[in-house]
Design a protein around this motif. Sequence first.
Motif, PDB file in Angstrom:
ATOM      1  N   GLU A   1      -7.960   7.054  -4.375  1.00  0.00           N
ATOM      2  CA  GLU A   1      -7.924   6.022  -3.629  1.00  0.00           C
ATOM      3  C   GLU A   1      -7.318   4.741  -4.016  1.00  0.00           C
ATOM      4  O   GLU A   1      -6.585   4.151  -3.316  1.00  0.00           O
ATOM      5  CB  GLU A   1      -9.578   5.617  -3.495  1.00  0.00           C
ATOM      6  CG  GLU A   1      -9.453   4.226  -2.472  1.00  0.00           C
ATOM      7  CD  GLU A   1     -11.183   3.667  -2.688  1.00  0.00           C
ATOM      8  OE1 GLU A   1     -11.333   2.419  -1.747  1.00  0.00           O
ATOM      9  OE2 GLU A   1     -12.069   4.473  -2.895  1.00  0.00           O
ATOM     10  N   ALA A   2      -7.544   4.380  -5.323  1.00  0.00           N
ATOM     11  CA  ALA A   2      -6.721   3.422  -5.927  1.00  0.00           C
ATOM     12  C   ALA A   2      -5.034   3.577  -5.728  1.00  0.00           C
ATOM     13  O   ALA A   2      -4.358   2.634  -5.355  1.00  0.00           O
ATOM     14  CB  ALA A   2      -7.065   3.120  -7.409  1.00  0.00           C
ATOM     15  N   LEU A   3      -4.604   5.004  -6.089  1.00  0.00           N
ATOM     16  CA  LEU A   3      -3.041   4.802  -6.001  1.00  0.00           C
ATOM     17  C   LEU A   3      -2.734   5.026  -4.669  1.00  0.00           C
ATOM     18  O   LEU A   3      -1.727   4.274  -4.289  1.00  0.00           O
ATOM     19  CB  LEU A   3      -3.009   6.294  -6.775  1.00  0.00           C
ATOM     20  CG  LEU A   3      -3.232   6.406  -8.113  1.00  0.00           C
ATOM     21  CD1 LEU A   3      -2.710   7.736  -8.796  1.00  0.00           C
ATOM     22  CD2 LEU A   3      -2.399   5.294  -8.863  1.00  0.00           C
ATOM     23  N   ALA A   4      -3.513   5.636  -3.638  1.00  0.00           N
ATOM     24  CA  ALA A   4      -3.049   5.510  -2.154  1.00  0.00           C
ATOM     25  C   ALA A   4      -2.943   4.145  -1.686  1.00  0.00           C
ATOM     26  O   ALA A   4      -2.259   4.125  -0.867  1.00  0.00           O
ATOM     27  CB  ALA A   4      -4.064   6.504  -1.511  1.00  0.00           C
TER      28      ALA A   4
ATOM     29  N   LYS B   1     -11.059  -5.147 -10.085  1.00  0.00           N
ATOM     30  CA  LYS B   1     -10.574  -6.640  -9.417  1.00  0.00           C
ATOM     31  C   LYS B   1     -10.233  -6.442  -7.989  1.00  0.00           C
ATOM     32  O   LYS B   1     -10.206  -7.337  -7.417  1.00  0.00           O
ATOM     33  CB  LYS B   1      -9.649  -7.152 -10.413  1.00  0.00           C
ATOM     34  CG  LYS B   1      -9.282  -8.493  -9.924  1.00  0.00           C
ATOM     35  CD  LYS B   1      -7.940  -8.978 -10.948  1.00  0.00           C
ATOM     36  CE  LYS B   1      -7.572 -10.322 -10.623  1.00  0.00           C
ATOM     37  NZ  LYS B   1      -6.260 -10.683 -11.478  1.00  0.00           N
ATOM     38  N   ASN B   2      -9.703  -5.394  -7.609  1.00  0.00           N
ATOM     39  CA  ASN B   2      -9.140  -5.117  -6.262  1.00  0.00           C
ATOM     40  C   ASN B   2     -10.520  -4.882  -5.366  1.00  0.00           C
ATOM     41  O   ASN B   2     -10.328  -4.471  -4.188  1.00  0.00           O
ATOM     42  CB  ASN B   2      -8.298  -3.675  -6.149  1.00  0.00           C
ATOM     43  CG  ASN B   2      -7.006  -4.092  -6.712  1.00  0.00           C
ATOM     44  OD1 ASN B   2      -6.467  -5.418  -7.044  1.00  0.00           O
ATOM     45  ND2 ASN B   2      -6.083  -3.354  -7.224  1.00  0.00           N
ATOM     46  N   GLY B   3     -11.593  -4.772  -5.732  1.00  0.00           N
ATOM     47  CA  GLY B   3     -12.746  -4.555  -5.039  1.00  0.00           C
ATOM     48  C   GLY B   3     -13.284  -3.304  -4.852  1.00  0.00           C
ATOM     49  O   GLY B   3     -14.010  -2.904  -3.926  1.00  0.00           O
ATOM     50  N   GLN B   4     -12.591  -2.185  -5.504  1.00  0.00           N
ATOM     51  CA  GLN B   4     -13.164  -0.709  -5.316  1.00  0.00           C
ATOM     52  C   GLN B   4     -14.447  -0.540  -5.724  1.00  0.00           C
ATOM     53  O   GLN B   4     -14.873  -1.148  -6.985  1.00  0.00           O
ATOM     54  CB  GLN B   4     -12.255   0.132  -5.955  1.00  0.00           C
ATOM     55  CG  GLN B   4     -12.121   1.578  -5.446  1.00  0.00           C
ATOM     56  CD  GLN B   4     -11.190   2.478  -6.143  1.00  0.00           C
ATOM     57  OE1 GLN B   4     -10.127   1.825  -6.411  1.00  0.00           O
ATOM     58  NE2 GLN B   4     -11.483   3.694  -6.174  1.00  0.00           N
TER      59      GLN B   4
END
Length: 80
Positions: free
Chosen positions: A8-11, A50-53
Amino acid sequence: MCRSQIAEALAKHFASDRCEFYSAGTETKPRINQDAVRLVKELYEIDMEKNGQKTKLLSAGFHFYLFLIDYRKFHFIEAG
């Protein structure tokens, strides 16, 4: 759940202009996998927290589902 959180983070980082990506499971945890957070930050300088994941439950309302069974195979299902 670690692999799907990394995916998810990479996509989101590399293709968020083309699609929305979510990692979800059958239960939530208090926080995302800290090994995944550390690895992605070290290798790609992406801060997942930090990106809210966060952990999410699998729910209806998606166009496609990709189920990762193990590192050798997966199931791709069009929602309908």
